[in-house]
Design a protein around this motif. Structure first.
Motif, PDB file in Angstrom:
ATOM      1  N   UNK A 224      11.432   3.357 -14.844  1.00 33.19           N
ATOM      2  CA  UNK A 224      10.497   4.046 -13.971  1.00 33.19           C
ATOM      3  C   UNK A 224       9.674   5.058 -14.757  1.00 33.19           C
ATOM      4  N   UNK A 225      10.369   5.918 -15.469  1.00 40.54           N
ATOM      5  CA  UNK A 225       9.682   6.950 -16.249  1.00 40.54           C
ATOM      6  C   UNK A 225       8.829   6.313 -17.332  1.00 40.54           C
TER       7      UNK A 225
ATOM      8  N   UNK B 194       7.505   3.353 -17.393  1.00 38.67           N
ATOM      9  CA  UNK B 194       6.317   2.724 -16.822  1.00 38.67           C
ATOM     10  C   UNK B 194       5.266   3.767 -16.484  1.00 38.67           C
ATOM     11  N   UNK B 195       5.733   4.857 -15.958  1.00 36.55           N
ATOM     12  CA  UNK B 195       4.794   5.912 -15.574  1.00 36.55           C
ATOM     13  C   UNK B 195       4.047   6.437 -16.804  1.00 36.55           C
TER      14      UNK B 195
ATOM     15  N   UNK C 293       1.823  -1.271  -6.164  1.00 37.33           N
ATOM     16  CA  UNK C 293       2.481   0.030  -6.304  1.00 37.33           C
ATOM     17  C   UNK C 293       3.259   0.098  -7.604  1.00 37.33           C
ATOM     18  N   UNK C 294       3.930  -0.988  -7.930  1.00 38.02           N
ATOM     19  CA  UNK C 294       4.749  -1.015  -9.137  1.00 38.02           C
ATOM     20  C   UNK C 294       3.899  -1.230 -10.384  1.00 38.02           C
ATOM     21  N   UNK C 295       2.607  -1.358 -10.185  1.00 40.38           N
ATOM     22  CA  UNK C 295       1.710  -1.609 -11.318  1.00 40.38           C
ATOM     23  C   UNK C 295       2.162  -2.841 -12.096  1.00 40.38           C
TER      24      UNK C 295
ATOM     25  N   UNK D 241      -0.327   4.201  -3.315  1.00 45.80           N
ATOM     26  CA  UNK D 241       0.743   5.010  -3.894  1.00 45.80           C
ATOM     27  C   UNK D 241       1.189   4.428  -5.234  1.00 45.80           C
ATOM     28  N   UNK D 242       1.464   5.283  -6.171  1.00 46.68           N
ATOM     29  CA  UNK D 242       2.023   4.827  -7.433  1.00 46.68           C
ATOM     30  C   UNK D 242       3.549   4.807  -7.322  1.00 46.68           C
ATOM     31  N   UNK D 243       4.066   3.592  -7.107  1.00 43.13           N
ATOM     32  CA  UNK D 243       5.501   3.440  -6.878  1.00 43.13           C
ATOM     33  C   UNK D 243       6.330   3.927  -8.056  1.00 43.13           C
ATOM     34  N   UNK D 244       5.789   3.754  -9.224  1.00 46.42           N
ATOM     35  CA  UNK D 244       6.467   4.171 -10.442  1.00 46.42           C
ATOM     36  C   UNK D 244       6.702   5.680 -10.445  1.00 46.42           C
ATOM     37  N   UNK D 245       5.636   6.398 -10.228  1.00 46.50           N
ATOM     38  CA  UNK D 245       5.734   7.855 -10.226  1.00 46.50           C
ATOM     39  C   UNK D 245       6.626   8.330  -9.092  1.00 46.50           C
TER      40      UNK D 245
ATOM     41  N   UNK E 158       9.024   6.707  -7.593  1.00 43.63           N
ATOM     42  CA  UNK E 158      10.424   6.410  -7.870  1.00 43.63           C
ATOM     43  C   UNK E 158      10.997   7.415  -8.859  1.00 43.63           C
ATOM     44  N   UNK E 159      10.194   7.743  -9.831  1.00 45.70           N
ATOM     45  CA  UNK E 159      10.667   8.680 -10.846  1.00 45.70           C
ATOM     46  C   UNK E 159      10.983  10.039 -10.216  1.00 45.70           C
TER      47      UNK E 159
ATOM     48  N   UNK F 172       7.923   5.568   1.892  1.00 48.29           N
ATOM     49  CA  UNK F 172       6.545   5.177   1.613  1.00 48.29           C
ATOM     50  C   UNK F 172       6.174   3.749   2.000  1.00 48.29           C
TER      51      UNK F 172
END
Lengths: 348, 348
Positions: A51-52, A54-55, A121-123, B48-52, B54-55, B94
DNA sequence: TTGAAAGCGATACCAA
DNA sequence: TTGGTATCGCTTTCAA
């Protein structure tokens, strides 16, 4: 609580940056240092936080594969092939693996959009849409818009078995030649002498349904043979089973039935058997897809072969960027006739 | 570039915090404010940025469903049912949707671990492992350790069709009664008078293989009938096809064959047909799984029914936390005999 | 009911 | 070859 990259860095007496570099293997790191880091990773049983990661990197290694019906072996085989191709790419970040995941839309355009949003959302790194598309202009637009956005954001989009989005240069499309498939099947039956052919078609609003029917009708027209009865229904066994009753109600003298796909064909066969009819002989059955199990189920089935494995693999490659799409984004996939046996001429 | 939550906040003239609260609907927000925010979201076409997310929240709405072979309808049906159950839960963050994704391990324990790691990286909300497990102690330990870690980290773990990890209180397990299934099948054939029964089993190192064989042998022993030849192979058609040659080589007078599952049974049937044998009549065939297509493929097949849909659904519920597992984590699933027709007594 | 601000855990640029 | 550190976009106390 959870072990972080910083913990590893501390244990290895290096900076977080170095740990990151070791893990990703993208920058040169002294052998000794790398050793120390890896040992620390081992000792602390560290697991990267995707997660981090990817961000920070603004990319992910998720690849979505959308299918209409995961319980249908057709999609299972396609998805399986795609997953293989994707897994083999093996040069993603942090571990070198893409996470190819299959999403089941159940044929519902809403769920398709929902999954696309979730993947957006998950890019996601890429998205593969398998199977024919809806012809409803509203959903078509909505889907096209969403796909365009995703493509803009860097997600690779691949269509497999559905027509390309007109005007969209970003998405690659594997296009099955369903029209020719429909034509081949009809021509084969006509060649055997069949003149009363029923057609158990798919859902009325799907591209595959229309294209296959188009080809079928084209062949009939060319031969000057009047079109037989047609029914519409989902791509499943129940649908094929139900079709038989209606087709015979509309023409009791049918000598052949074309089914929308192999699964529908199985339903057709079951219904025919219940009526005490022999296949072929009393009735010949033909279908699309050429699934492995059909060989055992209906040894007399004539089908149009869609290169499932090949298409799935190519879809996967296109999604990975391993294979470059042609300039116009369209990759044609031919349908070929498979006469597996003794499809019979009509009884005298 | 991409629209962020901050952009939405600016447009709606509120703080990012408020936007977040509106989106997640977890905190009270004035109706007017909420309106403004939603309009801004709409206008900016914000995703929404799911990655951010989730983090920051330290949770994700990914649910992994691991299957051995996605091209096998058995797993397709199970996965489909699970996905339905998961999608219905609908109270995630979300958007209220969990992203149930299917991962194809190809039966390889390495890939299983790889996928688990990938899901662990993503901090998946839950993981469902479908299908029998390996009996190799090394992999068993590795898997158990990984699952334990994930459970500790808050991921819900559900096993479906494989025995529970001993001593692990965190994972729920739907346990198929394969032994009874094997017994039922054998007893049925014995009851018809069969005395020479071949067995086309699954891979030697899988729990399902052993348990089914155990039941089979138990029944034979109880009846005082000597065990016939057994072959081992993967759970696919090719394996069943190959088994026939070997089984007959070892005992030319077989009157019945039990197959490890329906897919194997199809291969067996195909091979029998090639030998000019009738099913049943010359040879009776029995198998596990009771897949829908078997009805059409082999109307004479006797099977043990595993409640695929029901198990898949329950696995999904357990993964969502919608259904609470019993104290010991084990949910027994019975196997029932399905005599679909006229499995025949052996020829005189 | 809303805002300000401190993280969440990695990445990657800029220096050293 | 390595370290320091700003940044990614959102969530969530803590105050107001």
């Amino acid at each position: 609580m959870t072990v972080t990259l910083a913990d590893v860095a501390a244990r290895a007496r290096v900076s977080p940056a170095t740990v990151s570099r070791v893990l990703n293997g993208n920058y040169p790191v002294a052998a000794a240092t790398r050793e120390r880091v890896l040992r620390a990773v081992e000792e602390l049983d560290y697991v990267l936080n995707g997660t981090a990661s990817s961000l920070a990197a603004a990319t992910s290694d998720l690849v979505g594969v959308l299918v209409h019906d995961i319980a249908d072996p057709f999609f299972g085989i396609m998805a399986s092939a795609a997953q293989h191709a994707i897994g083999e790419g093996g040069s993603g970040r942090a571990g070198g693996e893409k996470l190819a995941v299959v999403c089941n839309t159940g044929g519902s355009p809403e769920r398709e959009l929902t999954y696309l949003t979730l993947l957006q959302r998950q890019r996601a790194a890429a998205v593969i849409l398998m199977g024919g598309g809806l012809e409803d202009p509203v959903h078509l637009d909505a889907t096209a818009a969403k796909l365009a956005r995703m493509a803009e954001a860097g997600t690779r989009v691949v269509l497999c078995g559905r027509p390309p989005v007109p005007g969209d240069a970003h998405t690659a499309a594997l296009v099955f030649d369903n029209r020719t498939g429909g034509r081949l099947l009809a021509e084969h039956l006509l060649g055997l002498g069949h003149r009363r052919i029923g057609y158990a078609a798919g859902p009325a609003d799907r591209t595959t349904t229309r294209h296959r029917l188009d080809g079928h009708r084209q062949a009939l027209a060319a031969a000057g043979v009047p079109e037989g009865p047609t029914t519409h229904g989902p791509y499943d066994r129940v649908s094929g089973h139900a079709a038989v009753a209606e087709l015979f109600a509309r023409d009791p003298d049918l000598t052949a039935i074309v089914a929308a796909n192999d699964t529908v064909a199985l339903g057709v066969c079951a219904a025919l058997r219940e009526r005490g009819l022999t296949i072929p002989g009393d009735v010949s059955v033909a279908g699309f897809d050429d699934l492995p199990f059909s060989v055992d189920a209906v040894p007399a089935l004539t089908t149009v072969h869609l290169p499932l494995h090949g298409s799935g693999t190519r879809a996967g490659r296109l999604a990975m960027g391993t294979e470059e799409p042609p300039a116009d984004g369209t990759v044609p996939v031919p349908c070929t006739l498979v006469v597996r046996d003794s499809t019979a001429p009509p009884r005298a």
